[in-house]
Design a protein around this motif. Structure first.
Motif, short mmCIF file in Angstrom:
data_model
loop_
_atom_site.label_atom_id
_atom_site.label_comp_id
_atom_site.label_asym_id
_atom_site.label_seq_id
_atom_site.Cartn_x
_atom_site.Cartn_y
_atom_site.Cartn_z
N LYS A 19 -68.06 67.14 -76.60
CA LYS A 19 -69.21 68.01 -76.83
C LYS A 19 -69.68 67.95 -78.28
CE LYS A 19 -68.09 71.32 -73.17
NZ LYS A 19 -67.82 72.75 -72.85
N ASP A 20 -68.76 67.72 -79.21
CA ASP A 20 -69.16 67.67 -80.60
C ASP A 20 -70.06 66.48 -80.88
OD1 ASP A 20 -66.99 66.05 -79.97
OD2 ASP A 20 -66.29 65.97 -82.04
N HIS B 2 -73.47 67.17 -79.37
CA HIS B 2 -74.20 68.13 -80.21
C HIS B 2 -74.81 67.45 -81.42
CE1 HIS B 2 -74.46 71.22 -83.44
NE2 HIS B 2 -74.99 71.94 -82.46
N TYR C 273 -70.77 62.00 -68.27
CA TYR C 273 -70.82 63.40 -67.82
C TYR C 273 -71.61 63.52 -66.52
CZ TYR C 273 -72.28 68.30 -67.74
OH TYR C 273 -72.54 69.59 -67.35
#
Length: 291
Positions: free
Chosen positions: A103-104, A107, A189
């Motif tokens: 997720k980092d 982002h 994902y």
């Protein structure tokens, strides 16, 4: 007491290498005074070690499969539009569809794309940019009024703006390898959630069709607003198809493969990609599947 002295002597003999208890007790690693639970651990320790060594040994999978486990291709079913009948399996690399979710990194990629789209054209006149003389409007003393400076002061009507925005560049930097990894993470994902649909032919409708036909197709396959909007990615720019989808924004959005970014891969509920146009988005692992 005599009893305690005897036990003390036995304990001393068991600790010495040349004592009376240096026979089988010394070999097995315990003495007559060692508790029974510790004696069992000493006896079974070597067998447990051998069992663990055997359990850690793994079979050689390279002899049974032409690919290593980390290089085995991922099979993806392709469909025929608009009937959505399965046609064939296409193999893609694990580095495209089975990346660990970070997720980092996603982002950072979305922030990077957002910063690149900011215009940064907001502009105001500071006190030094306002036209006119910089002389003092009235004397410092004697007028009975408040002290004033020149007319470019920010507290006066028509004056400059204090600390107002000036044109600037909001773009930020991101390593190319990290941005490429964000692409593959976003596709992985979608694939893991079953939201990646590959079309074997073209996403097209008959010429001069009304938007009602495309709306019927979207509803028939559950791609309507009840189950979330969809993103359709095509290889070629079809002006008529884009005009039709522009009237159905509440159901789906249509994008050219050259204009897709990481944010577009994540903002809707599913991705519908043409296999022919998946080159910039989803490279084929094996060259034999290229058309």
């Amino acid at each position: 007491m005599p009893g305690s002295e005897a036990f003390r002597a036995l304990r001393l003999l068991s600790r010495t290498s040349g004592g009376l208890l240096s026979g089988s007790e010394a070999v097995t690693g315990y003495s007559l005074l060692t508790p029974y639970s510790q004696q069992r651990r000493c006896l079974t320790r070597s067998m447990a070690t051998e069992a663990q060594a055997n359990a850690l040994s793994t079979p050689d999978l390279s002899k049974t499969s032409p690919f290593a486990p980390w290089d085995a291709p991922v099979q993806v079913m392709t469909y025929n539009f608009p009937s959505m009948e399965p046609t064939r399996l296409v193999e893609y690399s694990q580095k495209q569809l089975q990346m660990p979710i970070r997720k980092d990194i996603l982002h950072r990629a979305v922030i990077y794309e957002g910063d690149m789209t900011r215009q940064g054209t907001a502009s105001t006149k500071w006190r030094g940019d306002v036209h006119g003389s910089h002389r003092k409007l009235m004397a410092q003393k004697g007028s009975g009024r408040a002290r004033v400076g020149h007319k470019q002061s920010p507290i006066r009507v028509g004056g400059g703006v204090a600390h107002g925005p000036h044109p600037r560049d909001f773009s930020t930097g991101l390593p190319a390898k990290l941005y490429d990894q964000a692409w593959r993470i976003a596709l992985s994902y979608r694939f893991a959630r079953g939201e990646l649909i590959v079309i074997d032919n073209n996403i097209a409708i008959p010429s001069k069709s009304t938007p009602f036909l495309m709306e019927r197709i979207l509803k028939e396959h559950g791609w309507n607003t009840k189950k979330g909007r969809s993103t359709l990615i095509t290889a070629d720019f079809d002006e008529e198809l884009f005009d039709t989808m522009d009237k159905l924004k509440r159901f789906a959005t249509l994008r050219d493969s050259s204009e897709v970014d990481v944010k577009n891969l994540l903002e809707t509920e599913r991705l519908i990609i043409e296999k022919r146009g998946a080159g910039p988005v989803l490279p084929v692992a094996l060259a034999g599947f290229e058309e």
